[in-house]
Design a protein around this motif. Sequence first.
Motif, PDB file in Angstrom:
ATOM      1  N   GLN A   1       0.827  -1.226   0.000  1.00 54.12           N
ATOM      2  CA  GLN A   1       0.000   0.000   0.000  1.00 54.12           C
ATOM      3  C   GLN A   1       0.855   1.266   0.000  1.00 54.12           C
ATOM      4  O   GLN A   1       1.896   1.317   0.652  1.00 54.12           O
ATOM      5  N   LYS A   2       0.346   2.293  -0.688  1.00 53.55           N
ATOM      6  CA  LYS A   2       1.171   3.503  -0.793  1.00 53.55           C
ATOM      7  C   LYS A   2       1.268   4.297   0.520  1.00 53.55           C
ATOM      8  O   LYS A   2       2.195   5.076   0.714  1.00 53.55           O
ATOM      9  N   SER A   3       0.354   4.049   1.450  1.00 54.07           N
ATOM     10  CA  SER A   3       0.420   4.748   2.739  1.00 54.07           C
ATOM     11  C   SER A   3       1.711   4.427   3.499  1.00 54.07           C
ATOM     12  O   SER A   3       2.132   5.183   4.371  1.00 54.07           O
ATOM     13  N   VAL A   4       2.340   3.300   3.153  1.00 53.83           N
ATOM     14  CA  VAL A   4       3.577   2.891   3.838  1.00 53.83           C
ATOM     15  C   VAL A   4       4.618   4.008   3.776  1.00 53.83           C
ATOM     16  O   VAL A   4       5.306   4.294   4.761  1.00 53.83           O
ATOM     17  N   LYS A   5       4.685   4.669   2.631  1.00 51.34           N
ATOM     18  CA  LYS A   5       5.779   5.646   2.511  1.00 51.34           C
ATOM     19  C   LYS A   5       5.515   6.960   3.255  1.00 51.34           C
ATOM     20  O   LYS A   5       6.428   7.743   3.457  1.00 51.34           O
ATOM     21  N   PHE A   6       4.297   7.171   3.723  1.00 48.64           N
ATOM     22  CA  PHE A   6       4.026   8.384   4.497  1.00 48.64           C
ATOM     23  C   PHE A   6       4.053   8.124   6.011  1.00 48.64           C
ATOM     24  O   PHE A   6       3.807   9.007   6.814  1.00 48.64           O
TER      25      PHE A   6
END
Length: 359
Positions: free
Chosen positions: A336-341
């Motif tokens: 999931q892209k939320s990982v990088k935030f």
Amino acid sequence: MLTIILRGKDCVIENEKMFSDAGKRVAIVTGKNSARISGALDDVVKVLVKNNSEYVIVDNVENNPDLKNIKEAANIAKSIKPYYIIAIGGGSPLDAAKAVAVICTNDIEPNELFNGNFPNDPLLIFAIPITAGTGSEVTPYSVLTVEEDETKKSFSDNRVFPKYAFLDHKYTRSLNRDITIDTALDSFSHAFEGYISKRATRISNILAIESMKVFFNNYEDIFNFNMSDKTREELLYASTLSGIVISQTGTTVLHSVGYALTYNKGLSHGRANGLLFPKYIEELYRENKEKLEGLCRFLGIDDISEIIEKIRSLFPEKIVLKEDELFKFTQDTLKQKSVKFTPLNIDYDKIYRIFKSLG
Ligand code: NAP
Ligand code: FE
């Protein structure tokens, strides 16, 4: 944040001019019962009848709507050739309305929403939240269930920020204890995740802290389900603030782990976040001590364990996941892209531990 916010009791009725200015044909997108039970539909219909508008009520939106449900809703909405959309609901109808607003002006299938390739501006959206949780009335996000990918996915576009958000807490009086708690926790998680996000700004942090303060100031009433009108108003205020926060920062990996529980275990969005929250905070604390201790000071809380215990008390149940579920949910979350935030050095073990903490 591109939404104009109108707040206070009877704000729909008192702002009828905004409705008549938007056009005389409209699709009302909502869930099965809650728009009626809450009184919001009555107020909207009164306004539309008064200004001689034609309307269709699209009341088939399910909780956590999937793409098939969106397509059905869009087909009904299109039948009236609406000039704009009125969205009444919790996050599910509000998010569905954003998808419908795009499909009404673009010849696309719901699964094409995620590639952002819709050249025509969506219809304007008037959003009337009747839960105090998602903040979707002030965000550019629409979260939809995608059966093919066995999870929830969101699309984001500044053109689906609602034009107006009408915040009238009287529509939230009909929420029962479970939905009140689940949605309040969703709102709290938006503020908390926005605050610790790598995308946080000074301005978003001011709003996040205010929202978290309101949650804690009303914690006993939420816990005891002692809901005065004042408390309802405060929670709706807090959830809109949290929505403004995530419209800038997005959410973090807590939301992604929550989606796995909602999709696979049928838990409501807020409850899924709430159950996973205590372990998530523990993991965060190890790597973000200073920031979280600073947050405790802002909130007037002695230490982080107080936040953890308060959330745990709201969600005491246990869920034991099987090893193959733990493996699959963990693997899916890592994509999931939320990982990088998220301000964590995320690896398989950390996400696994968060899921494992449920049992
Ligand atoms: P919801 O799924 O919209 O509704 C949950 C239940 O509450 C439904 O059964 C609904 O009835 C009922 N309900 C809603 N308002 C009521 C009222 N005033 N009185 C009595 N019952 C009421 O719940 P939600 O937590 O607000 O929304 C969750 C969805 O929002 C999820 O799909 C989540 O992923 C999404 N979300 C979006 C954002 C965003 O920024 N866009 C942020 C966070 C979450 P009906 O079936 O009659 O509607
Ligand atoms: Fe959420």
